[in-house]
Design an enzyme around this catalytic site. Sequence first.
Site, PDB file in Angstrom:
ATOM      1  N   GLY A 255       0.833  -1.164  -0.037  1.00  0.00           N
ATOM      2  CA  GLY A 255      -0.244   0.029  -0.126  1.00  0.00           C
ATOM      3  C   GLY A 255       0.878   1.270  -0.047  1.00  0.00           C
ATOM      4  O   GLY A 255       2.070   1.205  -0.056  1.00  0.00           O
ATOM      5  N   LYS A 256       0.306   2.220  -0.022  1.00  0.00           N
ATOM      6  CA  LYS A 256       0.743   3.657  -0.285  1.00  0.00           C
ATOM      7  C   LYS A 256       1.870   3.793   0.899  1.00  0.00           C
ATOM      8  O   LYS A 256       3.149   4.321   0.803  1.00  0.00           O
ATOM      9  CB  LYS A 256      -0.099   4.816  -0.078  1.00  0.00           C
ATOM     10  CG  LYS A 256      -0.976   4.948  -1.376  1.00  0.00           C
ATOM     11  CD  LYS A 256      -1.277   6.479  -1.441  1.00  0.00           C
ATOM     12  CE  LYS A 256      -2.045   6.769  -2.768  1.00  0.00           C
ATOM     13  NZ  LYS A 256      -3.577   6.800  -2.646  1.00  0.00           N
ATOM     14  N   ARG A 257       1.660   3.397   2.042  1.00  0.00           N
ATOM     15  CA  ARG A 257       2.535   3.595   3.360  1.00  0.00           C
ATOM     16  C   ARG A 257       3.803   2.839   3.143  1.00  0.00           C
ATOM     17  O   ARG A 257       4.886   3.092   3.700  1.00  0.00           O
ATOM     18  CB  ARG A 257       1.804   3.142   4.619  1.00  0.00           C
ATOM     19  CG  ARG A 257       1.836   1.738   4.496  1.00  0.00           C
ATOM     20  CD  ARG A 257       1.059   1.474   5.816  1.00  0.00           C
ATOM     21  NE  ARG A 257       0.619  -0.022   5.736  1.00  0.00           N
ATOM     22  CZ  ARG A 257       1.183  -1.262   6.383  1.00  0.00           C
ATOM     23  NH1 ARG A 257       2.387  -0.861   6.977  1.00  0.00           N
ATOM     24  NH2 ARG A 257       0.875  -2.224   6.196  1.00  0.00           N
ATOM     25  N   HIS A 258       3.918   1.868   2.027  1.00  0.00           N
ATOM     26  CA  HIS A 258       5.162   1.301   1.750  1.00  0.00           C
ATOM     27  C   HIS A 258       6.012   1.953   0.625  1.00  0.00           C
ATOM     28  O   HIS A 258       7.074   1.573   0.331  1.00  0.00           O
ATOM     29  CB  HIS A 258       4.869  -0.031   0.981  1.00  0.00           C
ATOM     30  CG  HIS A 258       4.329  -1.102   2.051  1.00  0.00           C
ATOM     31  ND1 HIS A 258       2.943  -1.545   2.204  1.00  0.00           N
ATOM     32  CD2 HIS A 258       4.741  -1.688   3.264  1.00  0.00           C
ATOM     33  CE1 HIS A 258       2.776  -2.265   3.096  1.00  0.00           C
ATOM     34  NE2 HIS A 258       3.756  -2.092   3.824  1.00  0.00           N
ATOM     35  N   GLY A 259       5.501   3.222   0.132  1.00  0.00           N
ATOM     36  CA  GLY A 259       6.128   3.914  -0.693  1.00  0.00           C
ATOM     37  C   GLY A 259       5.634   3.884  -2.087  1.00  0.00           C
ATOM     38  O   GLY A 259       4.351   3.989  -2.278  1.00  0.00           O
TER      39      GLY A 259
END
Length: 484
Positions: A255-259
């Site tokens: 997801g977005k939090r992973h970059g």
Amino acid sequence: MNEAAQPRVRFAPSPTGDLHIGNARTALFNWLFARHTGGAFILRIEDTDRDRTEDVFIANLLEDLRWLSLDWDEGPDRVGACGPYRQSERLDLYREHLARLIEAGWVYPCYCAEAELEAERAALLARRMAPRYLGKCRQLTVADRRRYEREGRRPAYRFRVAEGPVYFTDLIRGEMSFQGEALGDFIVVRSNGIPAYNFACVVDDHLMAISHVIRGEDHLSNTALQCLLYRALEFNPPVFAHHALILAPDRAKLGKRHGAVSVRTFRERGILPQALSNYLAILGSSLTEKQEICTQESLVRDFSLDRTGRGGAVFDEAKLAWLNALYLKRMPLDDLTARILPFLEREGMNVRRLDRRWLMALVEAVRDNCATLADVPRHLNVFFDERHTWNDAARTVLTDDNARRVVRLFRDLLLADLPPDEQVFARSLKALRKQAGVKGRALYLPLRAAVTGATEGPELDRIMAALGWEAVVQRLDRVLRESF
Ligand code: GLU
């Protein structure tokens, strides 16, 4: 499905954001399957969520798919027999099918307000139970319904899910079963008249004669609901294949939090479409190292759903960059140069006025040192006087007397070798080796520092060849004039 017919598959994105690489991988699998089997690949835009859909996301989506060379046979801009291909233009069809479900008693009107549903959800969660609709409106009397209508409530329509298991066979995962009680009565059409995903999807997959539904395993429970709808509408279901998802290094769903997660971001970072689709195709598959660089033709030829892997595949950005570097080294120079232009312009380099052959020679000189297209501009600075400088490491090298002596000698040798031809650098270097009495690093480092302004980078011979005799002499002169 009519077994004799050609397969028809679809990619059905919801344009509520940029194309996620997980969805791009789903699109790729469908496209590969279609091209491998000689079937059709259909693009359907699932834009019923009016609040979150934006035209710009649709335009970007089409552009990203084109960039990945995933061409579709039918879609919003390629109308075929089963259009329209945007769900917002198919509302009449959903209305007709809803009428059939109402008529046959498969659905019932539900007047529950958002707040009531939210409270029910919260209560179930508090009791550590899976949230689902408990069926408050299932048994409403005609009088109850009238009362709600008088209050001005507009009903949603819910499917009456029977108790007991729902079975289906998945091409990748085998037999699947879900308990009806756990699924709960699900919404088919919302109170604003907009169809819910599962319902619109079934109507469309049927009317578009989709033979195989290939999508991520996060849709498995949706498939159970969809099977109920197929049965209720008396449609033959397609074959289902749910592939594993892309995971982040922490094995959570990427997801977005992973970059970086969108195709657009990788594109902006200078990843090549060939490398990205190659990486997405082999990610999670059991291909050996040797088979990792795959042309699109070989991916099509060798594609099989089994190869997509049953376990989640961990996304490795370093591996993607490694693969990208291989593509950068190997792709045709003119194609590579064309792809580099926007990256140079982004850095303010006005390169369109340059001679294309010369630019290609520059790209050729530096390509082996770049992992992404975005790495190229900084390596090309060396060729442009207005962008060229000497960094600290180069300056340190060039303060040394011996280094300056090597630079001076090289300059003199170049000046003595007139008129300069293609061999001028090779000849002068040979002479320099003899006359300077030094070799290896002591010889090359001062020259590299003087000519390129850095102590490491692409091969010096290539850089000098691309710069040409006059520019190299000028650089050396400047170094000798300045005191570092
Ligand atoms: N619009 C759905 C999504 O983007 C489609 C899922 C499907 O392939 O049925 O997740």
